[in-house]
Enzyme design. Sequence first.
Site, mmCIF file in Angstrom:
data_model
loop_
_atom_site.group_PDB
_atom_site.id
_atom_site.type_symbol
_atom_site.label_atom_id
_atom_site.label_comp_id
_atom_site.label_asym_id
_atom_site.label_seq_id
_atom_site.Cartn_x
_atom_site.Cartn_y
_atom_site.Cartn_z
ATOM 1 N N LYS A 1 -16.567 -7.151 5.881
ATOM 2 C CA LYS A 1 -15.338 -7.600 6.538
ATOM 3 C C LYS A 1 -15.407 -7.392 8.045
ATOM 4 O O LYS A 1 -16.029 -6.460 8.526
ATOM 5 C CB LYS A 1 -14.127 -6.835 5.987
ATOM 6 C CG LYS A 1 -13.839 -7.112 4.529
ATOM 7 C CD LYS A 1 -12.591 -6.397 4.086
ATOM 8 C CE LYS A 1 -12.242 -6.713 2.641
ATOM 9 N NZ LYS A 1 -11.000 -6.045 2.231
ATOM 10 N N HIS B 1 0.836 -1.206 0.000
ATOM 11 C CA HIS B 1 0.000 0.000 0.000
ATOM 12 C C HIS B 1 0.867 1.250 0.000
ATOM 13 O O HIS B 1 0.615 2.197 -0.758
ATOM 14 C CB HIS B 1 -0.920 0.023 1.228
ATOM 15 C CG HIS B 1 -1.899 -1.097 1.280
ATOM 16 N ND1 HIS B 1 -2.135 -1.808 2.433
ATOM 17 C CD2 HIS B 1 -2.704 -1.634 0.337
ATOM 18 C CE1 HIS B 1 -3.052 -2.733 2.200
ATOM 19 N NE2 HIS B 1 -3.416 -2.654 0.928
ATOM 20 N N SER C 1 -3.093 -7.454 2.908
ATOM 21 C CA SER C 1 -3.375 -7.357 4.340
ATOM 22 C C SER C 1 -3.755 -8.717 4.907
ATOM 23 O O SER C 1 -3.345 -9.077 6.015
ATOM 24 C CB SER C 1 -4.509 -6.351 4.595
ATOM 25 O OG SER C 1 -4.119 -5.061 4.233
#
Length: 161
Positions: free
Chosen positions: A42, A18, A129
């Site tokens: 999520k 990122h 992630s």
Amino acid sequence: MSSIAIYPGSFDPITNGHADLVRRACQVFDKVIFAIGVNSKKQPLFSLEERVALAQQVLADFPNVEVMSFDNLMVDFAAEVGAQVIVRGLRAVSDYEFELQLASTNRRLNNQIDTVFLTPSEEHSFVSSTLVKEVARHRGDVSSFCHPVVEKALVERLAGS
């Protein structure tokens, strides 16, 4: 007129991939808003506030980056902050179909905002992630995948699991 881009995502947590895309976006746009969104699909490991704080620390050396959170449609948020562009990362061909669908939907919702796809450096092309959290859950070394403040936060959060 200055160019403003948003780089949206859940960023749970922010990774070196990122940060690499932010660096690339900063070379193209005058201002980059690192936009951390709420995704009802999520269950994040870190709260929205924690994700914002981590991103602020990781991206502190980028003078033209602002970290913000949002909980509305991405294109609505982009319009609110005056962004003309949404930056999205493509790691692999598997990302492309979803990202193209998202870009087409966003264009239908607001045709004044374009989507730009950037690819990370090869060293970060596989990092996500989800991968970072999984390695950390099993007490693996994530130091090459994320900033030291993120690594520390992961270790502290997952110490009891």
